[in-house]
Enzyme design. Structure first.
Site, PDB file in Angstrom:
ATOM      1  CE1 TYR A 245      -0.679   0.437  14.233  1.00 61.13           C
ATOM      2  CE2 TYR A 245      -1.517   0.471  16.484  1.00 61.13           C
ATOM      3  CZ  TYR A 245      -1.576  -0.007  15.187  1.00 61.13           C
ATOM      4  OH  TYR A 245      -2.542  -0.937  14.848  1.00 61.13           O
TER       5      TYR A 245
ATOM      6  CG  ASN B 282      -6.688  -5.377   8.211  1.00 60.44           C
ATOM      7  OD1 ASN B 282      -7.030  -5.071   9.347  1.00 60.44           O
ATOM      8  ND2 ASN B 282      -5.842  -6.372   7.960  1.00 60.44           N
TER       9      ASN B 282
ATOM     10  CB  ALA C 216      -7.939  -8.271  17.669  1.00 57.85           C
TER      11      ALA C 216
ATOM     12  CB  VAL D 186      -0.994   0.019   1.183  1.00 60.22           C
ATOM     13  CG1 VAL D 186      -1.975  -1.145   1.086  1.00 60.22           C
ATOM     14  CG2 VAL D 186      -0.271   0.018   2.529  1.00 60.22           C
TER      15      VAL D 186
END
Length: 259
Positions: A167, A102, A200, A76
């Site tokens: 981040y 994502n 997650a 990307v």
């Protein structure tokens, strides 16, 4: 606490054409690809890791049929590769109904020790990469007059955590990008939303996060456990489906963290 039973599909995305970045492996992207297929979609999976992508695509083709699964490697950070990805989706499926952005890159480094290269790489993949994919999807969806974009943000975009300046800044940017692009996309009938997971668990996270930090983050969750990737994917499917038809510009927290 153990996870709840896996939720079966209900045809929420029947015959929709879906593109998912960073979909190789056992993380949120891979879980989202499987959930979309279970809901009746046709799915183009992409990832920068060609070997893992090929393995994921082969598994999905076995489970759901080669006519419903396509794959193409995509970094990307490359506008050329992003354009090729969306061109492949139109070539294979004739249109694109859902784009799930994502792809992201994390890491841990205190700001005083962080290099420009570390900062720039996380921002380029996580924020600018999401922008490139959103832009490519919206250009196609504008001509169609319909479509949905779902971005993957993070609770770190809202909440401070040591070593995560790059981040956190990138994910906060994804949230802002989601809100602003949603206002523009509403003019041509397209919705843009985001999910914001807390914790997650997947193999890559284990590789880049210390055991001590993972234990600390797990203790913060009200359920006393991390989310399964498919639990985040369920919310992505909801945002991609007609059940969220009046939602745009929203960032939905997928979290059980204590207030």
């Amino acid at each position: 606490m153990t996870p709840p039973p896996y939720v079966p599909g209900h045809g929420l995305l029947a015959d929709r054409a879906v593109v998912i970045t960073a979909a190789a492996g056992a993380g949120i992207g891979g879980a989202t690809a499987r959930r979309c297929l279970e809901e009746g979609a046709r799915v183009l999976v992409s990832d920068a890791h060609e070997r893992r992508l090929a393995a994921t695509a082969a598994e999905l083709e076995t489970d759901f049929g080669a006519d419903r699964v396509a794959s193409l490697p995509c970094d990307v950070t490359s506008e050329e590769q992003v354009q090729a990805l969306y061109g492949r989706a139109v070539e294979r499926f004739g249109r694109i109904d859902v784009a799930v952005n994502n792809a992201g890159l994390g890491g841990t480094s205190d700001l005083v020790d962080m290099t420009d290269e570390q900062w720039g790489r996380v921002l380029d993949i996580t924020l600018t990469g999401t922008m490139r994919c959103t832009r490519a999807a919206l250009r196609l969806m504008r001509d169609q007059g319909s479509g949905v974009v779902v971005n993957n943000a993070s609770v770190i975009g809202w909440r401070a955590q040591r070593g995560q300046s790059h981040y956190a800044a990138a994910k906060a940017g994804v949230m802002a990008l989601t809100r602003c692009s949603a206002l523009e996309a509403a003019d041509f009938g397209v919705r843009v939303n985001a999910v914001s997971p807390s914790l997650a668990m997947h193999p890559h996270l284990v590789k880049v996060t210390s055991e001590e930090l993972l234990e600390e983050l797990t203790r913060r969750e009200a359920f006393g456990r991390y989310a399964e990737p498919w639990e985040v994917a369920n919310v992505i499917v909801f945002l991609a489906s007609d059940y969220s038809s009046y939602m745009t510009g929203e960032v939905v927290s997928v979290s059980s963290q204590h207030a």
